[in-house]
Design a protein around this motif. Structure first.
Motif, mmCIF file in Angstrom:
data_model
loop_
_atom_site.group_PDB
_atom_site.id
_atom_site.type_symbol
_atom_site.label_atom_id
_atom_site.label_comp_id
_atom_site.label_asym_id
_atom_site.label_seq_id
_atom_site.Cartn_x
_atom_site.Cartn_y
_atom_site.Cartn_z
ATOM 1 N N TYR A 57 15.929 -2.829 0.170
ATOM 2 C CA TYR A 57 15.626 -1.431 -0.089
ATOM 3 C C TYR A 57 14.199 -1.369 -0.612
ATOM 4 O O TYR A 57 13.883 -1.987 -1.637
ATOM 5 C CB TYR A 57 16.600 -0.831 -1.111
ATOM 6 C CG TYR A 57 16.430 0.663 -1.223
ATOM 7 C CD1 TYR A 57 16.924 1.501 -0.234
ATOM 8 C CD2 TYR A 57 15.725 1.222 -2.277
ATOM 9 C CE1 TYR A 57 16.736 2.878 -0.297
ATOM 10 C CE2 TYR A 57 15.535 2.597 -2.356
ATOM 11 C CZ TYR A 57 16.042 3.416 -1.355
ATOM 12 O OH TYR A 57 15.845 4.773 -1.414
ATOM 13 N N PRO A 100 11.335 -0.400 -2.687
ATOM 14 C CA PRO A 100 11.307 0.305 -3.971
ATOM 15 C C PRO A 100 10.532 1.612 -3.864
ATOM 16 O O PRO A 100 9.578 1.701 -3.080
ATOM 17 C CB PRO A 100 10.564 -0.671 -4.903
ATOM 18 C CG PRO A 100 10.489 -1.965 -4.197
ATOM 19 C CD PRO A 100 10.693 -1.716 -2.737
ATOM 20 N N GLU A 101 10.958 2.594 -4.641
ATOM 21 C CA GLU A 101 10.308 3.910 -4.552
ATOM 22 C C GLU A 101 8.800 3.835 -4.745
ATOM 23 O O GLU A 101 8.038 4.532 -4.085
ATOM 24 C CB GLU A 101 10.924 4.869 -5.569
ATOM 25 C CG GLU A 101 11.978 5.744 -4.926
ATOM 26 C CD GLU A 101 13.003 6.266 -5.892
ATOM 27 O OE1 GLU A 101 12.592 6.767 -6.954
ATOM 28 O OE2 GLU A 101 14.217 6.175 -5.570
ATOM 29 N N THR A 102 8.358 2.925 -5.623
ATOM 30 C CA THR A 102 6.916 2.799 -5.896
ATOM 31 C C THR A 102 6.161 2.316 -4.654
ATOM 32 O O THR A 102 4.945 2.465 -4.577
ATOM 33 C CB THR A 102 6.668 1.788 -7.030
ATOM 34 O OG1 THR A 102 7.399 0.591 -6.716
ATOM 35 C CG2 THR A 102 7.098 2.319 -8.376
ATOM 36 N N GLN A 150 7.099 3.249 -1.516
ATOM 37 C CA GLN A 150 7.393 4.134 -0.383
ATOM 38 C C GLN A 150 6.191 5.015 -0.064
ATOM 39 O O GLN A 150 6.230 6.235 -0.178
ATOM 40 C CB GLN A 150 8.647 4.968 -0.669
ATOM 41 C CG GLN A 150 9.909 4.119 -0.642
ATOM 42 C CD GLN A 150 11.162 4.917 -0.953
ATOM 43 O OE1 GLN A 150 11.187 6.124 -0.789
ATOM 44 N NE2 GLN A 150 12.209 4.232 -1.387
ATOM 45 N N MET A 194 14.246 6.694 6.316
ATOM 46 C CA MET A 194 13.194 6.595 5.305
ATOM 47 C C MET A 194 11.809 6.751 5.934
ATOM 48 O O MET A 194 10.973 7.506 5.447
ATOM 49 C CB MET A 194 13.291 5.248 4.573
ATOM 50 C CG MET A 194 12.293 5.118 3.444
ATOM 51 S SD MET A 194 12.264 3.476 2.708
ATOM 52 C CE MET A 194 13.686 3.514 1.648
ATOM 53 N N ASP A 197 12.029 1.596 10.266
ATOM 54 C CA ASP A 197 12.372 1.078 8.935
ATOM 55 C C ASP A 197 13.538 0.092 8.998
ATOM 56 O O ASP A 197 14.078 -0.314 7.971
ATOM 57 C CB ASP A 197 12.628 2.223 7.944
ATOM 58 C CG ASP A 197 13.675 3.213 8.436
ATOM 59 O OD1 ASP A 197 14.514 2.828 9.264
ATOM 60 O OD2 ASP A 197 13.639 4.388 7.991
ATOM 61 N N THR A 205 15.976 0.093 4.198
ATOM 62 C CA THR A 205 16.892 1.167 3.791
ATOM 63 C C THR A 205 18.267 0.685 3.335
ATOM 64 O O THR A 205 19.129 1.499 3.043
ATOM 65 C CB THR A 205 17.104 2.162 4.957
ATOM 66 O OG1 THR A 205 17.765 1.477 6.019
ATOM 67 C CG2 THR A 205 15.805 2.747 5.451
ATOM 68 N N ARG A 226 20.281 -0.543 0.711
ATOM 69 C CA ARG A 226 20.204 -0.678 -0.745
ATOM 70 C C ARG A 226 21.105 -1.772 -1.302
ATOM 71 O O ARG A 226 20.827 -2.344 -2.354
ATOM 72 C CB ARG A 226 20.621 0.660 -1.352
ATOM 73 C CG ARG A 226 19.953 1.015 -2.641
ATOM 74 C CD ARG A 226 20.567 2.267 -3.182
ATOM 75 N NE ARG A 226 19.915 3.489 -2.744
ATOM 76 C CZ ARG A 226 18.937 4.083 -3.431
ATOM 77 N NH1 ARG A 226 18.506 3.571 -4.553
ATOM 78 N NH2 ARG A 226 18.394 5.208 -2.997
#
Ligand code: NDP
Length: 338
Positions: free
Chosen positions: A155, A157-159, A161, A206, A213, A234, A236
């Protein structure tokens, strides 16, 4: 021996792993960082104790450095590496070396002509787990390798993305990000080269802008071995892993496709299961140690420029296959071929 480094790119990977890896070497020093944004360069330098902050590659190359570590977005690697090579600096470049294998071959040729060291930062070659599997195969412990499976869907990481899922022009997408590592790790562990790939890619929710992705690839190697690899941004809850199945045994690596020296490797044969022990050194520290040794004329970086050409040619072939629906041949001298 002192090696003074300049960082091209005020990146996450440098902050999380590479600054520490450079400073962990005897004589390893970071003298300058470059960001395209002068303010970011200054803040990054301050946060990381780097004496000089600049906002152009020229200024970085004019500073007191022996080597450049390039970790900008992928479309910038070629031009920055060629400039550093021209200035006579050794170059450790992030993967993928460039956006195309033809450009990566240009980097390798330039480094060779200039007599400088060029390395590709494929960290997984430095993992104790992968080196233990490579040694077990090389010493015949699983007999003849028949098939391999790589589980490297994670997954994002949001940082992170950002450009990876929005910018095709920056070399986004999971294939240039993760498939390159899988192709390299398969080559390293198996001691074999891929000759053909067939791939499916997806956009599972994503990535945008036509980027993929998720990808699943099937590889054929020179020896006849076949392998499958799964890369994703994607999933997780998936674990990572690396398996090689041979005529006399199997190697089962769990949680080993990671930046950390973690996970386990089991050797399974007619005698039962044996947990292989392996060293737990930081992957990036080992990568830097090999690179410094190569500068001293002792051996090669753990992944060379040529290895970077191989991994990018392989990823390029996977992307072509995903687009065309056909298997694609892999030849690092010529690139991928339909
Ligand atoms: P980042 O997104 O953190 O950094 C890439 C560039 O984005 C930086 O050079 C910087 O440009 C810009 N940037 C970063 N943060 C910000 C911000 N907050 N605001 C504005 N701009 C920003 O990328 P990664 O560190 O994840 O990846 C960099 C390279 O390293 C890629 O080539 C990637 O493939 C590779 N990589 C390799 C790994 C490995 O284990 N081998 C792991 C992770 C990445 P500027 O420098 O101009 O400020």
């Amino acid at each position: 021996m002192s090696v003074k480094w300049g960082l091209i790119g005020a990146s996450t990977i440098a902050r999380q792993f590479m600054i520490n890896a450079i400073r962990a070497q005897e004589g390893g020093e970071i003298t300058v960082v470059m960001s395209s944004n002068p303010e970011r360069a200054k803040v990054y330098a301050g946060e990381n104790g780097i004496p000089l902050a600049v906002s152009s590659v020229d200024d970085l190359l004019n500073a007191d450095i022996d080597a450049a570590y390039i970790s900008t977005t992928n479309e910038l690697h070629l031009e920055q590496a060629l400039a550093a090579i021209k200035a006579g600096k050794h170059v450790l470049c992030e993967k993928p070396l460039a956006l195309t294998s033809a450009d990566a071959r240009k980097m390798v040729a330039a480094a060779k002509a200039a007599g400088i060291v060029l390395g590709t930062n494929h960290h997984l070659r430095n993992a104790g787990a992968h080196r233990a599997m490579r040694d077990a195969i090389a010493s015949g412990r699983i007999g003849k390798p028949i098939a391999a499976r790589v589980f490297h869907a994670v997954y994002l990481p949001e940082t992170l993305q950002g450009w990876r899922i929005t910018k095709p022009e920056a070399g986004g997408g999971v294939v240039l990000d993760i498939t390159v590592h899988d192709a390299d790790t398969l080559r390293f562990v198996l001691g074999d080269d891929p000759v053909e790939v067939s791939a499916f890619a997806q956009a599972a929710g994503m990535a945008g802008s036509g980027l993929e992705d998720g990808a699943m690839c099937i590889w054929r190697f020179k020896s006849g071995l076949i392998a499958q690899s799964h890369e994703g941004f994607t999933t997780r809850y998936a674990d990572t892993g690396f398996e090689v199945h041979g005529s006399e045994g199997s190697l089962i690596g769990r949680t080993v496709m990671t930046q950390k020296p973690i996970g386990s490797v089991t050797l399974r044969t007619a005698k039962g299961d044996e947990d292989l022990s392996f060293d737990r050194e930081d992957l990036y520290v080992r990568s830097l140690r090999q690179f410094h040794a190569a500068i001293r004329g002792e051996g090669h970086p753990s992944a060379t420029g040529e290895d970077g050409v191989w991994s990018l040619t392989s990823a390029e072939a996977a992307l072509q296959s995903a687009g065309s629906g056909k298997a694609v041949k892999i030849d690092p001298k010529l690139g991928s071929m339909k």
